[in-house]
Write a protein that holds these residues in place. Structure first.
Motif, PDB file in Angstrom:
ATOM      1  N   LEU A 130       0.811  -1.217   0.000  1.00 11.45           N
ATOM      2  CA  LEU A 130       0.000   0.000   0.000  1.00 11.45           C
ATOM      3  C   LEU A 130       0.846   1.269   0.000  1.00 11.45           C
ATOM      4  O   LEU A 130       0.610   2.184  -0.802  1.00 11.45           O
ATOM      5  CB  LEU A 130      -0.944   0.008   1.201  1.00 11.45           C
ATOM      6  N   ASP A 131       1.835   1.353   0.875  1.00  7.55           N
ATOM      7  CA  ASP A 131       2.634   2.573   0.962  1.00  7.55           C
ATOM      8  C   ASP A 131       3.389   2.836  -0.335  1.00  7.55           C
ATOM      9  O   ASP A 131       3.440   3.983  -0.820  1.00  7.55           O
ATOM     10  CB  ASP A 131       3.613   2.479   2.136  1.00  7.55           C
ATOM     11  N   LYS A 188       0.941   4.086  -2.983  1.00 10.01           N
ATOM     12  CA  LYS A 188       0.619   5.502  -2.797  1.00 10.01           C
ATOM     13  C   LYS A 188       1.774   6.391  -3.251  1.00 10.01           C
ATOM     14  O   LYS A 188       1.545   7.458  -3.850  1.00 10.01           O
ATOM     15  CB  LYS A 188       0.285   5.769  -1.332  1.00 10.01           C
ATOM     16  N   ASN A 189       2.995   5.966  -2.956  1.00  6.94           N
ATOM     17  CA  ASN A 189       4.157   6.751  -3.367  1.00  6.94           C
ATOM     18  C   ASN A 189       4.253   6.865  -4.883  1.00  6.94           C
ATOM     19  O   ASN A 189       4.610   7.922  -5.419  1.00  6.94           O
ATOM     20  CB  ASN A 189       5.433   6.128  -2.803  1.00  6.94           C
ATOM     21  N   ASN A 237       1.598   9.303  -6.058  1.00  6.79           N
ATOM     22  CA  ASN A 237       2.037  10.670  -5.751  1.00  6.79           C
ATOM     23  C   ASN A 237       3.183  11.101  -6.675  1.00  6.79           C
ATOM     24  O   ASN A 237       3.195  12.221  -7.191  1.00  6.79           O
ATOM     25  CB  ASN A 237       2.473  10.748  -4.292  1.00  6.79           C
ATOM     26  N   ASN A 245      -2.715  12.020  -7.903  1.00  7.15           N
ATOM     27  CA  ASN A 245      -3.527  12.000  -6.681  1.00  7.15           C
ATOM     28  C   ASN A 245      -4.988  12.348  -6.936  1.00  7.15           C
ATOM     29  O   ASN A 245      -5.884  11.857  -6.233  1.00  7.15           O
ATOM     30  CB  ASN A 245      -2.939  12.969  -5.644  1.00  7.15           C
ATOM     31  N   PHE A 293      -7.997   6.404  -2.008  1.00  6.64           N
ATOM     32  CA  PHE A 293      -7.661   5.280  -1.139  1.00  6.64           C
ATOM     33  C   PHE A 293      -8.565   5.330   0.093  1.00  6.64           C
ATOM     34  O   PHE A 293      -8.509   6.287   0.868  1.00  6.64           O
ATOM     35  CB  PHE A 293      -6.192   5.340  -0.722  1.00  6.64           C
TER      36      PHE A 293
END
Length: 394
Positions: A254-255, A258-259, A262, A267, A272
């Motif tokens: 997940l992290d 997201k990175n 971004n 975004n 999320f």
């Protein structure tokens, strides 16, 4: 029948085994489950579930396994602990069962308590295989030449070959069990997973302000979200204003996911929501235009049929997929969506672009998807098959 179920995971963890057990109870069978303390997927204990309870007619015995935690060491300890503590629970059982049913996810070691029961009481062991071993280790970047992989190949082969019958989720799994694990073909068949009937409550398709592509489930490396990000990056900027991608779930990737969103300045296109309980998903599904299925290219695991396919069809929405094998074939047979080869972000981008202007097609996909579910993937049709096999084994 008195059925002993061995499964490291059980409700409230997001797997379908509790539905299978409850359907067996509805049909007059007596079902006892030996499972672990609930902690999947986040690795922390989910509070509120005692060590022993009757849950919707099913006797549930929860063992004190090591929790998955948040690092590889604790995960390995988790994998090793369940067979040991489940064996202790078997020794404390006060009744005998007719057959043992194993709902086998990762690791394959969870079958060992069933084999212990087989040896002690001379009972048949019937396995429903959802994760192949040692193939699943490739998701951790272990090659076939790795000593750990080679060791797990020997262990996996020994475990699978001792089972009396194995049903697998897809034809690709059948080939692997036969060719790699060396299980005799007359002890194998395919039984497709079922989908949750609760999602029949999802409202019929209606147009959204933006094309809302929804993914719900575990967010791991094997789901290949890099392909999705790359595909969206390829879209013309003016088209991004017409698109919303809703990601429901949590997991080890997940992290990083997201990175990447971004880092690619996407975004505004991605939402999320975090992990949701199954019963909380219906409002999100009501607003879905399409569902997304994707798996990494190259491994046998990537050729599996993810249970999300049945869930998505139950919810009555079209499906787009960056996926190979039987899953793509089912989507095509059902006329329920469009697919491209796994990992092909350019082709996935073209599918998304096409769906932005296909309102009538989206409605047709939605109807076809739910109809296919009703004809092939209900819990009743699934349990019909495993109940019949249990009877044959007895």
């Amino acid at each position: 029948m008195k059925v002993l179920v061995i499964s490291q995971y059980y409700y409230p963890e997001p797997f379908k085994i509790h539905e299978i057990c409850e359907e067996l109870v509805k049909r007059g069978h007596e079902v006892t489950v030996i499972t672990g303390q609930p902690n999947y997927p986040d690795g922390d204990l989910i509070e509120g579930f005692p060590n022993q309870q009757i849950l919707n007619g099913v006797e549930v015995i929860r063992t004190d396994i090591v929790l998955r935690g948040h690092n590889p060491i604790s995960l390995i300890r988790n994998y090793l602990s369940y067979p040991r503590v489940a064996k202790k629970s078997i020794k404390n059982l006060h009744k005998e069962f007719d057959i043992v049913f194993v709902y086998q996810l990762s690791p394959v070691l969870m079958i060992k308590p069933a084999l212990y029961y087989k040896k002690k009481y001379n009972k048949k062991v019937y396995v429903y295989c959802l994760d192949l071993w040692p193939e699943s280790l490739k998701a951790l970047k272990l090659s076939e030449n790795n000593p750990i992989y080679k060791l797990m190949l020997k262990i996996s082969n020994s475990i699978y070959q001792k089972c009396d019958f194995i049903s697998a989720t897809s034809p690709a799994f059948l080939d692997y069990l036969s060719n790699i694990n060396q299980v005799k073909q007359d002890r194998l068949n395919v039984v497709y997973q079922h989908g949750e009937k609760m999602f029949l409550e999802v409202e019929p398709y209606k147009q959204q302000e933006k094309l809302n592509i929804v993914f719900a489930g575990n967010i791991g490396k094997v789901q290949d979200f890099d392909c999705l990000v790359n595909a969206v990056t390829r879209l013309p900027k003016e088209k991004l204003k017409q698109l919303m991608i809703t990601i429901i779930g949590s997991g080890s990737y997940l992290d990083e996911f997201k990175n990447k969103v971004n880092g690619n300045h996407l975004n505004d296109a991605f939402v999320f929501t975090g992990r949701k309980k199954v019963e909380e998903l219906i409002p999100y599904y009501n607003q879905a235009s399409l569902f997304l299925l994707s798996l990494e290219k190259g491994s046998t695991v990537g050729k599996t049929i993810p249970s999300k396919l049945q869930t998505y069809m139950s919810a009555g929405r079209g499906i787009i997929g960056s996926i190979d094998g039987a899953t793509a074939q089912i989507i095509h047979d059902a006329k329920a969506g469009m697919t491209c080869p796994a990992g092909d972000d350019e082709a996935l981008s073209q599918i998304i672009l096409k769906m932005l202007n296909q309102e009538n097609q989206l409605e047709e996909y939605s109807k076809n998807s739910r109809n296919y579910f009703l004809n092939h993937f209900t819990i009743e049709k699934y349990v019909d098959q495993i109940e019949k096999k249990m009877g044959e084994l007895l």
